[in-house]
Enzyme design. Structure first.
Site, PDB file in Angstrom:
ATOM      1  N   LYS A 137       0.848  -1.193   0.000  1.00  0.00           N
ATOM      2  CA  LYS A 137       0.000   0.000   0.000  1.00  0.00           C
ATOM      3  C   LYS A 137       0.880   1.238   0.000  1.00  0.00           C
ATOM      4  CE  LYS A 137      -1.955   1.850   3.716  1.00  0.00           C
ATOM      5  NZ  LYS A 137      -1.790   3.331   3.637  1.00  0.00           N
ATOM      6  N   ASP A 140      -3.455   4.430  -1.935  1.00  0.00           N
ATOM      7  CA  ASP A 140      -4.418   4.892  -0.930  1.00  0.00           C
ATOM      8  C   ASP A 140      -4.424   6.416  -0.885  1.00  0.00           C
ATOM      9  OD1 ASP A 140      -6.205   4.901   1.176  1.00  0.00           O
ATOM     10  OD2 ASP A 140      -4.679   4.537   2.704  1.00  0.00           O
ATOM     11  N   LYS A 160      -7.448   8.267  -1.099  1.00  0.00           N
ATOM     12  CA  LYS A 160      -8.698   8.740  -0.473  1.00  0.00           C
ATOM     13  C   LYS A 160      -9.294   9.943  -1.227  1.00  0.00           C
ATOM     14  CE  LYS A 160      -7.343   7.184   4.149  1.00  0.00           C
ATOM     15  NZ  LYS A 160      -6.012   6.630   3.878  1.00  0.00           N
ATOM     16  N   ASP A 184     -13.850  14.811  -3.938  1.00  0.00           N
ATOM     17  CA  ASP A 184     -14.058  16.084  -4.611  1.00  0.00           C
ATOM     18  C   ASP A 184     -15.356  15.972  -5.406  1.00  0.00           C
ATOM     19  OD1 ASP A 184     -13.580  18.647  -5.917  1.00  0.00           O
ATOM     20  OD2 ASP A 184     -11.450  18.337  -5.478  1.00  0.00           O
ATOM     21  N   THR A 192     -10.358   4.230  10.874  1.00  0.00           N
ATOM     22  CA  THR A 192     -10.184   3.381  12.053  1.00  0.00           C
ATOM     23  C   THR A 192      -9.593   4.133  13.230  1.00  0.00           C
ATOM     24  OG1 THR A 192      -8.105   2.589  11.090  1.00  0.00           O
ATOM     25  CG2 THR A 192     -10.047   1.202  10.792  1.00  0.00           C
ATOM     26  N   ARG A 194       3.067  -0.888  10.766  1.00  0.00           N
ATOM     27  CA  ARG A 194       4.164  -0.900  11.736  1.00  0.00           C
ATOM     28  C   ARG A 194       4.478  -2.276  12.308  1.00  0.00           C
ATOM     29  NH1 ARG A 194       1.824   4.556  14.445  1.00  0.00           N
ATOM     30  NH2 ARG A 194       0.020   3.784  13.312  1.00  0.00           N
TER      31      ARG A 194
END
Length: 235
Positions: free
Chosen positions: A35, A62, A64, A67, A121, A213
């Site tokens: 990603k 990614d 997002k 508009d 999240t 991570r």
């Protein structure tokens, strides 16, 4: 290109040299799913995505998108030229916006699967209601947005694994529920509020997971990645 039940490694690095140093630890012939988020894309641009595709990686971009419909449609059209496999946009942009993006992918030779962001999240239910001034529960909001995304013809949504089962019940088994906020037992929660282990995510109905991570900061990232893949696929 896509893969069933992907485990995406979130390349949340400040620049390409750090990302390549991380990726070079893996076998050259291993078809990783990765990603690329805003941090790395805005630093390195399309050339980095093209280089990932040249290595044979499955790429989830990614960004997002959010508009007016025309702008998102045109942006999706340009992004499709990069050959990415997955692309995110915000379900809150509405059905017309998501439909414009979907139409842009249909016009492309190899359009990406579109995934709609439902609720981040990092949000708690209290934060969601205070920020968006809505009275419905977080779960109900996610389900509503997932149904809008399905109506627009998208491949699936991004949500917490806590909502995966309810999303499938409200849409279909084929509608994808891809879930970030994945941690191994004992890992720090970080800035996420709704986290879950790979095993529990699979049991809750997630079709794919995004892990950052827990893998990228591990002492042995390759071994940890294999641990995550095994846990998610075996459930």
């Amino acid at each position: 290109m896509s893969v069933q039940n992907p485990v995406f490694i979130a390349l949340d690095f400040p620049e390409a040299t750090v990302a390549w140093r991380f990726l070079d630890q893996f076998p050259a012939d291993q078809q990783l799913a990765v990603k690329v988020g805003m941090e790395l894309f805005y630093r390195e641009g399309p050339a980095f995505v093209a280089a990932l595709k040249e290595r044979g990686y499955i790429v989830f971009l990614d960004l997002k998108l959010y508009d007016i419909p025309h702008t998102v449609g045109q942006a999706t059209k340009n992004i499709a030229r990069l050959g990415v496999d997955y692309l995110t946009l915000h379900a809150a942009g509405g059905v017309r916006m998501m439909t414009a993006a979907k139409e842009a992918t249909l016009a492309a030779a190899h359009g990406p699967k579109l995934l709609a962001i439902t609720q981040l999240t990092s949000f708690t239910e209290a934060e969601l209601q205070a920020t968006q001034q809505i009275a419905v529960s977080l779960n109900d909001s996610v389900i509503h947005l997932a149904q809008l995304a399905q109506q627009a013809g998208l491949a699936g949504v991004i949500s917490s694994a806590y909502e995966s089962q309810a999303i499938h019940e409200a849409t279909s088994d084929e509608f994808l529920s891809i879930t970030p906020g994945i941690r191994l037992l004992g890992d720090a929660q970080g800035d996420q509020s709704r986290v879950m282990t790979p095993t529990l995510a699979q049991q809750r109905g997630a079709n794919g997971i995004v892990v950052g991570r827990s893998i990228t900061q591990a002492v042995d990232p390759v071994a940890t990645y294999e641990q995550v893949v095994t846990a998610f696929h075996k459930g």
